[in-house]
Write a protein that holds these residues in place. Sequence first.
Motif, short mmCIF file in Angstrom:
data_model
loop_
_atom_site.label_atom_id
_atom_site.label_comp_id
_atom_site.label_asym_id
_atom_site.label_seq_id
_atom_site.Cartn_x
_atom_site.Cartn_y
_atom_site.Cartn_z
N MET A 1 -1.44 3.79 10.37
CA MET A 1 -1.10 3.15 9.10
C MET A 1 -1.76 1.78 8.98
O MET A 1 -2.22 1.39 7.89
CB MET A 1 0.42 3.04 8.97
CG MET A 1 1.10 4.37 8.72
SD MET A 1 2.86 4.22 8.31
CE MET A 1 3.53 3.78 9.91
N LEU A 2 -1.85 1.06 10.10
CA LEU A 2 -2.47 -0.26 10.07
C LEU A 2 -3.97 -0.17 9.79
O LEU A 2 -4.52 -1.01 9.07
CB LEU A 2 -2.22 -1.00 11.39
CG LEU A 2 -2.64 -2.47 11.46
CD1 LEU A 2 -2.02 -3.27 10.33
CD2 LEU A 2 -2.26 -3.07 12.82
N LEU B 1 -4.87 -9.17 9.88
CA LEU B 1 -4.43 -7.85 10.28
C LEU B 1 -5.50 -7.13 11.10
O LEU B 1 -5.18 -6.33 11.98
CB LEU B 1 -4.06 -7.03 9.05
CG LEU B 1 -2.80 -7.49 8.31
CD1 LEU B 1 -2.55 -6.63 7.08
CD2 LEU B 1 -1.58 -7.45 9.22
N GLN C 1 -5.42 2.05 7.91
CA GLN C 1 -5.54 2.25 6.46
C GLN C 1 -5.27 0.97 5.69
O GLN C 1 -5.96 0.66 4.71
CB GLN C 1 -4.55 3.33 6.00
CG GLN C 1 -4.85 4.71 6.56
CD GLN C 1 -3.98 5.77 5.91
OE1 GLN C 1 -3.93 5.90 4.69
NE2 GLN C 1 -3.29 6.55 6.73
N ARG C 2 -4.29 0.21 6.14
CA ARG C 2 -3.95 -1.02 5.42
C ARG C 2 -5.07 -2.05 5.53
O ARG C 2 -5.43 -2.69 4.54
CB ARG C 2 -2.65 -1.60 5.99
CG ARG C 2 -2.12 -2.78 5.18
CD ARG C 2 -0.82 -3.29 5.73
NE ARG C 2 -0.33 -4.42 4.94
CZ ARG C 2 0.62 -5.25 5.35
NH1 ARG C 2 1.19 -5.08 6.53
NH2 ARG C 2 1.00 -6.25 4.59
N VAL C 3 -5.63 -2.22 6.73
CA VAL C 3 -6.72 -3.18 6.91
C VAL C 3 -7.92 -2.78 6.06
O VAL C 3 -8.55 -3.62 5.40
CB VAL C 3 -7.12 -3.27 8.40
CG1 VAL C 3 -8.40 -4.06 8.57
CG2 VAL C 3 -6.00 -3.93 9.20
N SER D 1 -6.87 -9.36 5.38
CA SER D 1 -7.50 -8.32 6.20
C SER D 1 -8.01 -8.89 7.51
O SER D 1 -8.07 -8.18 8.53
CB SER D 1 -8.64 -7.65 5.44
OG SER D 1 -9.70 -8.56 5.20
N MET E 1 0.84 -1.20 0.00
CA MET E 1 0.00 0.00 0.00
C MET E 1 0.87 1.24 0.00
O MET E 1 1.90 1.31 0.69
CB MET E 1 -0.91 0.00 1.24
CG MET E 1 -1.83 1.21 1.31
SD MET E 1 -2.99 1.08 2.69
CE MET E 1 -3.82 2.67 2.53
N ASP E 2 0.49 2.27 -0.77
CA ASP E 2 1.24 3.51 -0.88
C ASP E 2 0.79 4.47 0.21
O ASP E 2 -0.36 4.92 0.24
CB ASP E 2 1.00 4.13 -2.26
CG ASP E 2 1.81 5.40 -2.47
OD1 ASP E 2 2.66 5.72 -1.60
OD2 ASP E 2 1.60 6.07 -3.50
N PHE E 3 1.71 4.81 1.12
CA PHE E 3 1.39 5.72 2.21
C PHE E 3 1.88 7.14 1.93
O PHE E 3 1.98 7.95 2.84
CB PHE E 3 2.00 5.21 3.53
CG PHE E 3 1.31 4.01 4.09
CD1 PHE E 3 0.10 4.13 4.75
CD2 PHE E 3 1.86 2.74 3.95
CE1 PHE E 3 -0.54 3.01 5.28
CE2 PHE E 3 1.23 1.63 4.47
CZ PHE E 3 0.02 1.76 5.13
N LYS F 1 -7.97 -1.00 3.32
CA LYS F 1 -7.67 -1.19 1.91
C LYS F 1 -7.76 -2.66 1.53
O LYS F 1 -8.35 -3.02 0.49
CB LYS F 1 -6.27 -0.66 1.62
CG LYS F 1 -5.85 -0.74 0.15
CD LYS F 1 -6.65 0.20 -0.71
CE LYS F 1 -6.12 0.23 -2.13
NZ LYS F 1 -6.94 1.10 -3.01
N LEU F 2 -7.20 -3.54 2.34
CA LEU F 2 -7.27 -4.97 2.06
C LEU F 2 -8.70 -5.48 2.09
O LEU F 2 -9.10 -6.34 1.29
CB LEU F 2 -6.42 -5.75 3.08
CG LEU F 2 -4.90 -5.59 2.95
CD1 LEU F 2 -4.20 -6.24 4.13
CD2 LEU F 2 -4.39 -6.18 1.64
#
Length: 402
Positions: A300-301, A319, A303-305, A316, A1-3, A307-308
Amino acid sequence: MDFQPDPGLESFRQEVRQFLQTKVPADLKGLQRCTRSPREQIMRWQKILDAQGWGAPYWAKEHGGTGWSVPQILVFDDECTAAGAPTQDGFVQKMLGPVLNAFATPEQKAEHMPAIFSGERLWCQGFSEPGAGSDLASLRTRAELVKSGDGDHYVVNGQKIWTSYAHHADWIFLLVRTNPEVKKQAGISFLLVDMKSPGVTVRPIRSIDDAHHLNETFFDNVRVPVKNLIGAEGAGWGITKFLLNNEHATTADLPELNRYMRELRQFATKLRAGGERLIDRPEFALKLARLDAELQAIGMLVQRVAKLDQEHNPASHVLGSMLKIRATELQQRITETQIEALGDYGAVCYPHPHEPASDQAYPLQDLARGIANDMFLRRASTIYGGTSEVQRGIIAKMQFQL
């Protein structure tokens, strides 16, 4: 993922901030902390958001939502918290809403969605039972199908516990056992029940912070039309897993974590110990820096969860469980540090935020109001939504499968 930072995100933040400055009624500002706003405030605020086109900020455009990106949603939540705006009905916005969007029939959507957007119908969640909290699949509330000339319906009997805000809710989304003869996960169904139905009884439970937001809810021969079944009979467990994965990001409660950290920084710069500011004491400054680093990692986590989950990636789920553990444990550590920063005054149970201010002169009294209550409430963060022990079990199983 692009942060990488989104160059348009700051202009979006300013748009949200301007809206909040002009549209949040003065009598609704800053009245709640980590608990949900009172019913009347939620309904008023929902109407304002709906008029702006922001009635469902977490949903895709095809479902009537804003279609905002994950970073935009986080900005919206953060700015609402910072502005002291009332909360929305999180049960429907972040939990039931996605379920209805994914599994409800057009008729069911037509029945419930208009009232959700207008704020005229508030919801609560009927999952946990005595003896079936962390082991949710062991629930015993029964729903027996009855076919009759005046309409097929289920007759529901049983008890739910820890039913947050049931005393304010118009409807409840309910897990029931419709088939006791099959594997326990396979015999569960997902029902929508009108709280005004004959046979529904709500009894209050006062929590450790001395607030009333929890309840016991009893169902005694409650008739529920078959049309209120979401998905197929026996499909409730799959729907529940879908819902609970969304709940992990919700229980992270990033806006509240950000608020806790802002308050803690104010304490560190304004309170003194031994003649110097807390922030100038190396041991406290180090603790503050560590908490802040963990908070950034949680952000950040989240956002990642999210997105997944949008990509329907099974990672997902793993996480999401990791996020639930780390975020709720951080909630506890930050609120404990807030109490520690207040020194001797940390032992004082400050008034609940909805109570009138007292005349006693405590340090940073306006800011400290309700902090002790928050600390008490967060003792349960690692329990609700699935205990940390259960989440670690999920992680172990899923890691093996992946």
